[in-house]
Design an enzyme around this catalytic site. Structure first.
Site, mmCIF file in Angstrom:
data_model
loop_
_atom_site.group_PDB
_atom_site.id
_atom_site.type_symbol
_atom_site.label_atom_id
_atom_site.label_comp_id
_atom_site.label_asym_id
_atom_site.label_seq_id
_atom_site.Cartn_x
_atom_site.Cartn_y
_atom_site.Cartn_z
ATOM 1 N N PRO A 2 13.241 -62.253 58.816
ATOM 2 C CG PRO A 2 15.219 -61.512 57.853
ATOM 3 C CD PRO A 2 14.341 -61.314 59.044
ATOM 4 C CD GLU A 3 8.558 -66.638 58.856
ATOM 5 O OE1 GLU A 3 8.191 -67.737 58.398
ATOM 6 O OE2 GLU A 3 7.762 -65.814 59.354
ATOM 7 C CG HIS A 90 22.080 -49.200 59.779
ATOM 8 N ND1 HIS A 90 22.152 -48.920 61.124
ATOM 9 C CD2 HIS A 90 21.247 -48.279 59.235
ATOM 10 C CE1 HIS A 90 21.369 -47.887 61.396
ATOM 11 N NE2 HIS A 90 20.819 -47.479 60.269
ATOM 12 N NE ARG A 109 13.749 -53.386 64.809
ATOM 13 C CZ ARG A 109 12.549 -53.921 65.020
ATOM 14 N NH1 ARG A 109 11.890 -54.468 64.016
ATOM 15 N NH2 ARG A 109 12.019 -53.909 66.225
ATOM 16 N NE ARG A 152 3.407 -80.583 74.081
ATOM 17 C CZ ARG A 152 4.613 -80.093 73.793
ATOM 18 N NH1 ARG A 152 5.520 -80.852 73.187
ATOM 19 N NH2 ARG A 152 4.933 -78.855 74.118
#
Length: 271
Positions: A2-3, A90, A109, A152
């Site tokens: 999930p972002e 879970h 997980r 960079r």
């Protein structure tokens, strides 16, 4: 994983049931996720009233009237479930409100996390202190990126995933934003022009905004708290579209590995 849009969608879904609610009962069903649950978590949450909800980068924030904030991260496969008919193996943390609503943190997980932080010290909390600006806020500008990326040599794709540059950006939305801005993900970050960065900032904001409106992106495990899937994956221009025609020029979308992550892009449109 999930972002930002998935976390934002989660926070908004939870807020309908938690914001302003009193937590009447808490069940901690195991000792840890990625790391142990905070000492005293059940005692702090039980009887507390949620005074507000928020998000920082990919973390959700549940502010309590006791001067503390519960900070959660969904890890790889975590999601909150609203009114689950039955609790499964879970479902590791369960909250019940005085109004009778039940919410469970499900994480098969167990790469997620839950922390308790003094609300007044959130900005200086070690996990937040070094973070860059929020991508949807006014502090993300082309000038900020120009300064942060100056000199960079690492690829622009990798630099945008660095949480010290911008907080909360992840692989999916960086790929999509770079495509919209016409920037080659392999280009040295310090060599990206001011004009290109000026295209990139609104592209980031637009991609994230559209993803939030679509409920995020469901690829494998993610679902919104009410069980609905995220539909932004139907709108991908390049992500996970290896060999398919570019939506702009028709050239095949290419995939490469960068920093151990897959990158998708159009070599013709992105320079």
């Amino acid at each position: 994983m999930p972002e930002l849009p998935e976390v934002e969608t989660t926070v908004r879904g939870l807020a309908r049931y938690l914001d302003g609610a009193r937590i009447a009962r808490v069940e901690q069903r195991r000792a840890d996720l990625r790391r142990p649950f905070p000492d005293g978590l059940v005692q702090v949450l039980t009887g507390a009233t949620v005074s507000g909800m928020g998000r920082r980068a990919k973390y959700g924030l549940v502010h309590l009237d006791r001067g503390q904030t519960m900070v959660f991260h969904l890890g790889m496969s975590g999601r909150w479930r609203i009114e689950p008919e039955e609790l499964g193996a879970h479902d590791h943390l369960v909250l019940e409100t005085e109004a009778g609503h039940r919410l469970s943190l499900c994480d098969p997980r167990r790469f997620g996390s839950v922390d308790l932080v003094d609300s007044a010290e959130l900005e200086t909390w070690p996990r937040f202190a070094a973070m860059g600006p929020e991508p949807l806020g006014d502090a993300l500008t082309a000038a900020h990126l120009k300064s942060a990326l100056a000199g960079r040599s690492a690829a622009i794709k990798l630099m945008l995933l660095d949480q010290r540059i911008v907080a909360g950006l992840g692989n999916i939305y960086v790929c999509e934003a770079l495509f919209r801005a016409g920037i080659d993900p392999r280009k040295a970050a310090g060599r990206v022009s001011t004009a290109a960065l000026a295209r990139l900032v609104p592209a980031i904001k637009a991609v994230l905004g559209e993803a939030i409106e679509a409920g995020g992106s469901t690829l494998r495990d993610y679902a919104q708290p009410d069980g609905q899937l995220g539909y932004f994956s139907k709108q991908f221009d390049v992500y996970d579209r290896t060999g398919q025609p570019c939506s702009v020029c028709g050239a095949p979308v290419q995939r490469l590995a960068q920093g151990g992550r897959s990158t998708w892009f159009c070599a013709r449109c992105q320079k």
